[in-house]
Scaffold this motif. Structure first.
Motif, PDB file in Angstrom:
ATOM      1  N   LEU A  31      39.935  25.846  29.618  1.00 50.04           N
ATOM      2  CA  LEU A  31      40.219  27.092  30.052  1.00 50.04           C
ATOM      3  C   LEU A  31      40.863  27.260  31.391  1.00 50.04           C
ATOM      4  O   LEU A  31      41.830  27.979  31.395  1.00 50.04           O
ATOM      5  CB  LEU A  31      38.785  27.945  30.008  1.00 50.04           C
ATOM      6  CG  LEU A  31      38.130  28.086  28.732  1.00 50.04           C
ATOM      7  CD1 LEU A  31      36.869  28.623  29.144  1.00 50.04           C
ATOM      8  CD2 LEU A  31      39.107  29.356  27.927  1.00 50.04           C
ATOM      9  N   GLN A  70      44.628  26.274  30.867  1.00 51.06           N
ATOM     10  CA  GLN A  70      45.402  27.462  30.301  1.00 51.06           C
ATOM     11  C   GLN A  70      45.513  28.548  30.986  1.00 51.06           C
ATOM     12  O   GLN A  70      46.694  29.357  31.187  1.00 51.06           O
ATOM     13  CB  GLN A  70      44.569  27.839  28.940  1.00 51.06           C
ATOM     14  CG  GLN A  70      45.087  28.760  28.225  1.00 51.06           C
ATOM     15  CD  GLN A  70      44.350  29.471  26.842  1.00 51.06           C
ATOM     16  OE1 GLN A  70      43.089  29.166  26.876  1.00 51.06           O
ATOM     17  NE2 GLN A  70      44.955  30.135  26.170  1.00 51.06           N
ATOM     18  N   ARG A  71      44.512  28.902  32.047  1.00 48.51           N
ATOM     19  CA  ARG A  71      44.597  30.283  32.521  1.00 48.51           C
ATOM     20  C   ARG A  71      44.606  30.196  34.081  1.00 48.51           C
ATOM     21  O   ARG A  71      44.834  31.017  34.793  1.00 48.51           O
ATOM     22  CB  ARG A  71      43.406  31.161  31.919  1.00 48.51           C
ATOM     23  CG  ARG A  71      43.539  31.566  30.724  1.00 48.51           C
ATOM     24  CD  ARG A  71      42.136  32.253  30.016  1.00 48.51           C
ATOM     25  NE  ARG A  71      41.760  33.454  30.879  1.00 48.51           N
ATOM     26  CZ  ARG A  71      40.576  33.867  31.257  1.00 48.51           C
ATOM     27  NH1 ARG A  71      39.669  33.089  29.975  1.00 48.51           N
ATOM     28  NH2 ARG A  71      40.160  34.628  31.686  1.00 48.51           N
ATOM     29  N   GLY A  72      44.156  29.081  34.513  1.00 51.52           N
ATOM     30  CA  GLY A  72      43.860  28.902  36.146  1.00 51.52           C
ATOM     31  C   GLY A  72      42.557  29.002  36.601  1.00 51.52           C
ATOM     32  O   GLY A  72      41.692  29.709  36.065  1.00 51.52           O
ATOM     33  N   GLU A 117      40.842  32.335  37.515  1.00 49.50           N
ATOM     34  CA  GLU A 117      41.161  33.589  36.507  1.00 49.50           C
ATOM     35  C   GLU A 117      39.857  33.305  35.245  1.00 49.50           C
ATOM     36  O   GLU A 117      39.670  34.399  34.472  1.00 49.50           O
ATOM     37  CB  GLU A 117      42.391  33.505  35.737  1.00 49.50           C
ATOM     38  CG  GLU A 117      43.471  33.602  36.760  1.00 49.50           C
ATOM     39  CD  GLU A 117      43.532  34.851  37.571  1.00 49.50           C
ATOM     40  OE1 GLU A 117      42.816  36.165  37.313  1.00 49.50           O
ATOM     41  OE2 GLU A 117      43.696  34.838  38.879  1.00 49.50           O
ATOM     42  N   VAL A 118      39.009  32.330  35.401  1.00 54.32           N
ATOM     43  CA  VAL A 118      38.307  32.014  34.542  1.00 54.32           C
ATOM     44  C   VAL A 118      36.729  32.226  35.077  1.00 54.32           C
ATOM     45  O   VAL A 118      36.369  31.787  36.192  1.00 54.32           O
ATOM     46  CB  VAL A 118      37.937  30.581  33.706  1.00 54.32           C
ATOM     47  CG1 VAL A 118      37.072  30.278  32.883  1.00 54.32           C
ATOM     48  CG2 VAL A 118      39.576  30.485  33.023  1.00 54.32           C
ATOM     49  N   GLU A 167      32.449  33.211  30.923  1.00 53.49           N
ATOM     50  CA  GLU A 167      33.596  32.864  29.800  1.00 53.49           C
ATOM     51  C   GLU A 167      33.496  31.494  29.245  1.00 53.49           C
ATOM     52  O   GLU A 167      33.466  31.202  28.089  1.00 53.49           O
ATOM     53  CB  GLU A 167      34.999  33.270  30.258  1.00 53.49           C
ATOM     54  CG  GLU A 167      35.180  34.714  30.365  1.00 53.49           C
ATOM     55  CD  GLU A 167      36.549  34.933  31.020  1.00 53.49           C
ATOM     56  OE1 GLU A 167      37.231  36.017  30.702  1.00 53.49           O
ATOM     57  OE2 GLU A 167      36.883  34.260  31.899  1.00 53.49           O
TER      58      GLU A 167
END
Length: 210
Positions: A25, A28-30, A33-34, A38
């Motif tokens: 994660l 993928q998103r930084g 940002e997670v 999540e």
């Protein structure tokens, strides 16, 4: 009675699952940002379970630190008689490189890790904190051996800097696009250069100024 070995293997498997899911994660998103919630949902566990294994969010990504710290301390503490800490850690770094260990830095998958790390101030802060923890742990071992706290802290700091700089050098080369196999082959000389500086000192490096 439950098998303690089986219970421990299940715990390790859960820890690895959470870390792998989190890392995917983050890549993928930084990292920033997670959320931990999540990560928990994606791993199929509770948020509390995540924190049971990883007290800090940063440790979800920098999850090798505890094992790395214990291994480095063991390398110094259990080195053969007549072997200096510098020699023992030099050999250890060559061993990581020869085995293709991720902590050698000379691996093809490194850029994803490095880009996530360097893009997050929180992760970078934890990374530097972990460096200090390594230096403090090595200093403690050396102080126990010698009784010289100041010199032990100085030596431990130099050894830790050599270890982390060697890793960063390899990782930055791979990130810049150099072939990982080439970096791995040439990295042995980098390991020796780093530990030569620790072992023989920096006097004369860069020449003298008139």
């Amino acid at each position: 009675m439950a098998d303690p070995g089986l219970r421990e293997r299940k715990k390790q498997a859960t820890r690895l699952l959470i870390s792998n899911v989190a890392t995917a994660l983050f890549v993928q998103r930084g990292f920033d940002e997670v959320t931990v919630a999540e990560v928990a949902e994606a791993a199929g566990v509770s948020k509390m379970t995540v924190f049971n294994y990883f007290p800090r969010k940063e440790d979800l990504f920098l999850d090798r630190h505890a094992d790395r710290l214990a291994e480095l301390v063991s390398v110094v503490r259990s080195r053969p008689a007549g072997t200096s800490p510098c020699t023992a850690l030099r050999r250890h770094q060559h061993g990581l490189l020869a085995s293709g260990h991720p902590l050698s830095g000379a691996i093809a998958g490194g850029p994803g890790f490095w880009s996530v790390l360097t893009s997050s101030p929180a992760l970078l802060a934890r990374w530097y904190e972990q460096e200090r923890e390594i230096a403090e742990a090595l200093a403690e071992v050396l102080t126990e051996e010698t009784g010289e706290a100041f010199r032990s802290r100085m030596v431990a700091g130099l050894l830790t800097t050599a270890i982390t700089t060697v890793f960063a050098h390899a990782m930055s080369r791979v990130l810049a696009g150099d072939d990982a196999a080439v970096v791995r082959r040439e990295q042995a000389a980098v390991v020796d250069q780093a530990f030569d500086l620790v072992e023989h000192g920096v006097d004369g490096f860069g020449g003298t100024r008139s």
